[in-house]
Write a protein that holds these residues in place. Structure first.
Motif, PDB file in Angstrom:
ATOM      1  N   PHE A 151       0.801  -1.226   0.000  1.00 59.41           N
ATOM      2  CA  PHE A 151       0.000   0.000   0.000  1.00 59.41           C
ATOM      3  C   PHE A 151       0.837   1.282   0.000  1.00 59.41           C
ATOM      4  CE2 PHE A 151      -3.033  -3.035   1.925  1.00 59.41           C
ATOM      5  CZ  PHE A 151      -4.140  -2.789   1.130  1.00 59.41           C
ATOM      6  N   HIS A 155      -0.548   5.047   3.223  1.00 63.17           N
ATOM      7  CA  HIS A 155      -1.915   4.634   2.875  1.00 63.17           C
ATOM      8  C   HIS A 155      -2.722   4.344   4.138  1.00 63.17           C
ATOM      9  CE1 HIS A 155      -5.208   2.612   0.844  1.00 63.17           C
ATOM     10  NE2 HIS A 155      -4.666   2.912  -0.337  1.00 63.17           N
ATOM     11  N   MET A 351      -9.557   4.818   1.547  1.00 63.54           N
ATOM     12  CA  MET A 351      -9.619   3.355   1.427  1.00 63.54           C
ATOM     13  C   MET A 351     -10.847   2.953   0.637  1.00 63.54           C
ATOM     14  SD  MET A 351      -8.739   1.070   4.798  1.00 63.54           S
ATOM     15  CE  MET A 351      -9.681  -0.353   4.252  1.00 63.54           C
ATOM     16  N   ASP A 355     -10.119  -2.908  -0.893  1.00 62.73           N
ATOM     17  CA  ASP A 355      -8.846  -2.950  -0.158  1.00 62.73           C
ATOM     18  C   ASP A 355      -8.905  -3.922   1.016  1.00 62.73           C
ATOM     19  OD1 ASP A 355      -7.619  -1.125  -1.833  1.00 62.73           O
ATOM     20  OD2 ASP A 355      -8.148   0.611  -0.604  1.00 62.73           O
ATOM     21  N   VAL A 358      -7.301  -7.149   0.077  1.00 57.29           N
ATOM     22  CA  VAL A 358      -5.835  -7.087   0.119  1.00 57.29           C
ATOM     23  C   VAL A 358      -5.354  -7.127   1.566  1.00 57.29           C
ATOM     24  CG1 VAL A 358      -3.805  -5.861  -0.733  1.00 57.29           C
ATOM     25  CG2 VAL A 358      -5.977  -5.646  -1.954  1.00 57.29           C
ATOM     26  N   GLY A 405      -2.875  -7.018  -4.789  1.00 61.15           N
ATOM     27  CA  GLY A 405      -2.773  -5.559  -4.795  1.00 61.15           C
ATOM     28  C   GLY A 405      -2.681  -5.008  -6.210  1.00 61.15           C
ATOM     29  N   THR A 408      -6.146  -5.549  -7.993  1.00 61.69           N
ATOM     30  CA  THR A 408      -7.201  -4.621  -7.534  1.00 61.69           C
ATOM     31  C   THR A 408      -6.787  -3.164  -7.695  1.00 61.69           C
ATOM     32  OG1 THR A 408      -6.365  -4.776  -5.255  1.00 61.69           O
ATOM     33  CG2 THR A 408      -8.139  -6.290  -5.875  1.00 61.69           C
ATOM     34  N   VAL A 410      -4.325  -1.221  -6.434  1.00 60.96           N
ATOM     35  CA  VAL A 410      -4.034  -0.409  -5.241  1.00 60.96           C
ATOM     36  C   VAL A 410      -3.139   0.760  -5.649  1.00 60.96           C
ATOM     37  CG1 VAL A 410      -2.723  -0.374  -3.076  1.00 60.96           C
ATOM     38  CG2 VAL A 410      -4.304  -2.255  -3.549  1.00 60.96           C
ATOM     39  N   GLN A 411      -3.528   1.964  -5.239  1.00 64.16           N
ATOM     40  CA  GLN A 411      -2.714   3.157  -5.486  1.00 64.16           C
ATOM     41  C   GLN A 411      -1.817   3.378  -4.276  1.00 64.16           C
ATOM     42  OE1 GLN A 411      -2.765   5.127  -8.390  1.00 64.16           O
ATOM     43  NE2 GLN A 411      -4.001   3.402  -9.135  1.00 64.16           N
ATOM     44  N   LYS A 412      -0.529   3.122  -4.429  1.00 59.87           N
ATOM     45  CA  LYS A 412       0.400   3.254  -3.309  1.00 59.87           C
ATOM     46  C   LYS A 412       0.478   4.702  -2.852  1.00 59.87           C
ATOM     47  CE  LYS A 412       4.109   0.766  -3.022  1.00 59.87           C
ATOM     48  NZ  LYS A 412       5.388   0.048  -3.235  1.00 59.87           N
TER      49      LYS A 412
END
Length: 419
Positions: A151, A155, A351, A355, A358, A405, A408, A410-412
């Motif tokens: 993440f 995050h 979030m 998420d 994950v 991650g 899906t 995930v935007q770090k």
């Protein structure tokens, strides 16, 4: 990457080295490995023909039952602060959804573990049923590390994961105490532990503060802190540990009643927070002093408990893995969604509901606590070894987490430079 490596060396490297060494040793020379694990440190000699009360102290007992009490005390410290302090992370509405998700992260693995065991047949079910709690564990340090990789350190899912892991630890301690006694239960011995906690709190914590009321110089509290430091709490801890040992509860939990008795700060900065190193209350000072010794203890814990031969892989291995890799994500998603949407408790800003899947994969790294539960859930033998292998294989959850991650999207989110 430097910060991740720095975190790894601070919290997990010695444990990994111990576990890898044990795996290599047990699979190349199992006889010498098991001889080492059961090495007798001390044995009282029987007098004449009187063998009653004959006791043996092995290296395994020293680490698992005595020294690991320091590890569980440090975990209990974080749980205690999260629950009672003003800025505690498990207080108020902000903790509601993570607590629901924690429940899902326990019931999900239990359901998958026992459900699959039931379908494998009555013989398998009878052999493995007592290990239902093994896949409920979440290894805080490793999960936090992987969570930061997946993440990014900034995050909100990382903080959510930490709340979940701390609550999971609290539930795990309760499960260990209630469902996995180390011997014949004799709860009256717990009165000794309770008395030790109350006396040390009243005499060395509450009373000096009471006598100092209205005096900003706090002479009595200062004298106690300066001259006695941690000694009264160490003595109370030893007495409490003995009470737990005689009560039949697992002695590794023996220091838990003493943790709330130690003077502590009026706020918490959060698990693994650098800010905590600047707190000078006695509880944080003791934790900082124990950090490196506990790392060494975890090395020996890994060395003495992770030595499983690959030939021991069996039903319990796959049940533990299924509980962790399937039950955790499903349970955390289901209970977290229920809290966030139908109950309208919400999730942290930034979030997404997806998420939670994950987070469930990251929380599936059981390792340390799963290994410990496996060692108390089953007697030494094939089933225990198979269950331990499942706990070790839970490292696969790290790879699964990274893949999920990516899938899906995930935007770090990294920490801002000011932080």
């Amino acid at each position: 990457m430097y910060r991740v490596w720095n975190f790894l060396t601070n919290y997990s490297l010695l444990l990994i080295i111990g576990a890898v060494t044990a795996l290599f040793w047990a699979n190349t020379n199992p006889e010498t490995y098991h001889h080492f694990v059961e090495f007798v440190i001390w044995e009282d000699a029987p007098i004449g023909h009187m063998h009653h009360g004959h006791r043996t102290l092995t290296l395994h007992y020293l680490v698992n039952d005595l020294l690991m009490a320091l590890f569980f005390a440090m975990a209990a410290k974080e749980v205690w602060e999260a629950v009672v302090l003003k800025e505690g992370s498990l207080r108020g509405k902000k903790a509601a959804t993570p607590l629901f998700a924690t429940a899902g992260g326990m019931f999900g693995p239990i359901g998958v573990y026992l459900g699959l065991a039931f379908f494998m047949g009555s013989d398998t079910y009878s052999a493995v049923a007592n290990g239902w709690a093994i896949p409920t564990a979440t290894d805080i340090a490793f999960s936090y590390l992987v969570g930061r990789i997946v993440f990014g350190a900034g995050h909100p899912a990382v903080r959510f994961l930490l709340l979940l892991a701390i609550a999971d630890d609290a539930a795990g301690l309760i499960i260990l105490a209630i469902f996995y006694p180390s011997g014949e239960l004799a709860p009256e011995w717990l009165l000794i532990s309770l008395a030790a906690a109350i006396l040390v709190f009243v005499i060395f914590n509450w009373l000096p503060r009471r006598m100092d009321k209205g005096n900003e110089n706090r002479p009595n509290s200062t004298w106690v802190r300066k001259n006695l430091h941690f000694v009264p709490y160490a003595v109370a801890g030893a007495i409490s540990w003995y009470g737990f040992m005689r009560s039949g509860l697992h002695p590794a939990l023996g220091l838990l009643p003493i943790v709330p008795a130690i003077p502590h700060a009026d706020r918490a900065f959060g698990f693994f927070s650098e800010a905590e190193s600047h707190l000078h209350d006695l509880l944080n000072v003791i934790e900082h002093a124990l950090k490196h010794p506990v790392e060494v203890i975890l090395f020996f814990f890994g060395l003495l408990n992770a030595g499983v031969e690959f030939s021991s892989i069996g039903d319990a291995t796959w049940l533990v893995l299924a509980g962790l890799l399937i039950g955790k994500p499903l349970g955390i998603l289901a209970f977290g969604w229920f809290a966030a949407v139908p109950l309208k408790l919400g999730i942290p800003q930034g979030m997404r509901i997806i998420d939670l899947v994950v987070i469930g994969c990251v929380a599936a790294i059981g390792f340390t606590v799963s290994l410990f539960v496996a060692s108390v859930a089953f007697a030494p033998g094939d089933v225990q070894d198979a269950a331990k292998m499942g706990a070790l294989f839970s490292f696969a959850a790290a790879i699964v987490s990274i893949v999920v991650g990516k899938l899906t999207r995930v935007q770090k989110a990294e920490l801002a430079p000011a932080e």
